[in-house]
Design a protein around this motif. Structure first.
Motif, mmCIF file in Angstrom:
data_model
loop_
_atom_site.group_PDB
_atom_site.id
_atom_site.type_symbol
_atom_site.label_atom_id
_atom_site.label_comp_id
_atom_site.label_asym_id
_atom_site.label_seq_id
_atom_site.Cartn_x
_atom_site.Cartn_y
_atom_site.Cartn_z
ATOM 1 N N LEU A 1 0.861 -1.180 0.000
ATOM 2 C CA LEU A 1 0.000 0.000 0.000
ATOM 3 C C LEU A 1 0.894 1.225 0.000
ATOM 4 O O LEU A 1 1.920 1.251 0.689
ATOM 5 N N LYS A 2 0.493 2.241 -0.718
ATOM 6 C CA LYS A 2 1.277 3.468 -0.760
ATOM 7 C C LYS A 2 0.576 4.544 0.052
ATOM 8 O O LYS A 2 -0.635 4.733 -0.065
ATOM 9 N N ILE A 3 1.345 5.224 0.897
ATOM 10 C CA ILE A 3 0.831 6.352 1.672
ATOM 11 C C ILE A 3 1.764 7.532 1.432
ATOM 12 O O ILE A 3 2.934 7.346 1.080
ATOM 13 N N PRO A 4 1.270 8.734 1.634
ATOM 14 C CA PRO A 4 2.138 9.912 1.450
ATOM 15 C C PRO A 4 3.334 9.856 2.409
ATOM 16 O O PRO A 4 3.195 9.460 3.574
ATOM 17 N N ARG A 5 4.507 10.227 1.916
ATOM 18 C CA ARG A 5 5.717 10.194 2.732
ATOM 19 C C ARG A 5 5.592 11.032 4.002
ATOM 20 O O ARG A 5 6.033 10.588 5.068
ATOM 21 N N PRO A 6 4.990 12.237 3.954
ATOM 22 C CA PRO A 6 4.856 13.002 5.208
ATOM 23 C C PRO A 6 4.066 12.241 6.278
ATOM 24 O O PRO A 6 4.408 12.289 7.456
ATOM 25 N N LEU A 7 3.026 11.517 5.864
ATOM 26 C CA LEU A 7 2.269 10.707 6.816
ATOM 27 C C LEU A 7 3.141 9.589 7.368
ATOM 28 O O LEU A 7 3.132 9.325 8.578
ATOM 29 N N TYR A 8 3.891 8.940 6.508
ATOM 30 C CA TYR A 8 4.796 7.876 6.940
ATOM 31 C C TYR A 8 5.788 8.405 7.981
ATOM 32 O O TYR A 8 6.018 7.766 9.015
ATOM 33 N N GLU A 9 6.359 9.567 7.722
ATOM 34 C CA GLU A 9 7.327 10.160 8.658
ATOM 35 C C GLU A 9 6.665 10.496 9.990
ATOM 36 O O GLU A 9 7.259 10.289 11.053
ATOM 37 N N LYS A 10 5.431 10.996 9.968
ATOM 38 C CA LYS A 10 4.713 11.287 11.212
ATOM 39 C C LYS A 10 4.444 10.005 11.991
ATOM 40 O O LYS A 10 4.578 9.967 13.210
ATOM 41 N N LEU A 11 4.064 8.952 11.266
ATOM 42 C CA LEU A 11 3.806 7.676 11.925
ATOM 43 C C LEU A 11 5.074 7.109 12.550
ATOM 44 O O LEU A 11 5.021 6.517 13.631
ATOM 45 N N LYS A 12 6.208 7.276 11.901
ATOM 46 C CA LYS A 12 7.480 6.830 12.488
ATOM 47 C C LYS A 12 7.704 7.500 13.832
ATOM 48 O O LYS A 12 8.143 6.855 14.789
ATOM 49 N N THR A 13 7.379 8.771 13.906
ATOM 50 C CA THR A 13 7.535 9.512 15.161
ATOM 51 C C THR A 13 6.531 9.024 16.201
ATOM 52 O O THR A 13 6.876 8.838 17.371
ATOM 53 N N VAL A 14 5.295 8.804 15.778
ATOM 54 C CA VAL A 14 4.227 8.379 16.686
ATOM 55 C C VAL A 14 4.557 7.043 17.344
ATOM 56 O O VAL A 14 4.280 6.846 18.531
ATOM 57 N N ILE A 15 5.148 6.116 16.602
ATOM 58 C CA ILE A 15 5.359 4.770 17.142
ATOM 59 C C ILE A 15 6.626 4.631 17.976
ATOM 60 O O ILE A 15 6.822 3.602 18.620
ATOM 61 N N GLN A 16 7.456 5.649 18.002
ATOM 62 C CA GLN A 16 8.685 5.562 18.792
ATOM 63 C C GLN A 16 8.339 5.286 20.256
ATOM 64 O O GLN A 16 7.538 5.984 20.862
ATOM 65 N N GLY A 17 8.917 4.236 20.795
ATOM 66 C CA GLY A 17 8.698 3.885 22.184
ATOM 67 C C GLY A 17 7.365 3.208 22.454
ATOM 68 O O GLY A 17 7.006 2.992 23.603
ATOM 69 N N SER A 18 6.642 2.867 21.399
ATOM 70 C CA SER A 18 5.310 2.291 21.576
ATOM 71 C C SER A 18 5.314 0.768 21.595
ATOM 72 O O SER A 18 4.314 0.159 21.943
ATOM 73 N N GLY A 19 6.409 0.164 21.177
ATOM 74 C CA GLY A 19 6.454 -1.284 21.089
ATOM 75 C C GLY A 19 6.239 -1.798 19.679
ATOM 76 O O GLY A 19 6.494 -2.966 19.393
ATOM 77 N N VAL B 1 0.371 0.177 11.178
ATOM 78 C CA VAL B 1 -0.728 0.386 10.237
ATOM 79 C C VAL B 1 -1.608 -0.860 10.163
ATOM 80 O O VAL B 1 -2.837 -0.755 10.153
ATOM 81 N N VAL B 2 -1.012 -2.041 10.138
ATOM 82 C CA VAL B 2 -1.790 -3.278 10.121
ATOM 83 C C VAL B 2 -2.639 -3.369 11.390
ATOM 84 O O VAL B 2 -3.816 -3.711 11.341
ATOM 85 N N TYR B 3 -2.057 -3.036 12.530
ATOM 86 C CA TYR B 3 -2.789 -3.048 13.802
ATOM 87 C C TYR B 3 -3.996 -2.109 13.746
ATOM 88 O O TYR B 3 -5.111 -2.477 14.113
ATOM 89 N N VAL B 4 -3.776 -0.887 13.277
ATOM 90 C CA VAL B 4 -4.850 0.112 13.214
ATOM 91 C C VAL B 4 -5.941 -0.337 12.247
ATOM 92 O O VAL B 4 -7.129 -0.243 12.552
ATOM 93 N N LEU B 5 -5.541 -0.855 11.092
ATOM 94 C CA LEU B 5 -6.541 -1.294 10.117
ATOM 95 C C LEU B 5 -7.361 -2.465 10.637
ATOM 96 O O LEU B 5 -8.580 -2.520 10.433
ATOM 97 N N ARG B 6 -6.715 -3.393 11.316
ATOM 98 C CA ARG B 6 -7.459 -4.517 11.903
ATOM 99 C C ARG B 6 -8.453 -4.019 12.937
ATOM 100 O O ARG B 6 -9.584 -4.495 13.016
#
Length: 71
Positions: free
Chosen positions: A8-26, A34-39
């Motif tokens: 799946l393709k997503i905009p790079r700015p969104l991808y970069e924001k998600l990288k920041t969001v998941i830091q330290g999250s496990g 993304v798979v977790y959220v979609l499920r």
């Protein structure tokens, strides 16, 4: 199965924001998150999501609004 995954393709700015969001999250990767959220969203649509059952209507609406701002 050789084709059990798709790309799946997503905009790079969104991808970069998600990288920041998941830091330290496990989550080990943006893909895993993304798979977790979609499920969870699919489960919500089917009425199976335990996480969403604990949220108020106001909380769900706030999440939807914040998601719209990110897109």
């Amino acid at each position: 199965m050789a084709n059990d995954r798709v790309t799946l393709k997503i905009p790079r700015p969104l991808y970069e924001k998600l990288k920041t969001v998941i830091q330290g999250s496990g989550f080990r990767s943006v893909n895993e998150f993304v798979v977790y959220v979609l499920r969870d969203l699919v489960a919500l649509k089917r009425g199976e999501s335990e996480t969403v059952k604990d949220l108020s209507k106001d909380e769900i609406e706030a999440i939807k609004q914040s998601d719209a701002q990110v897109a």
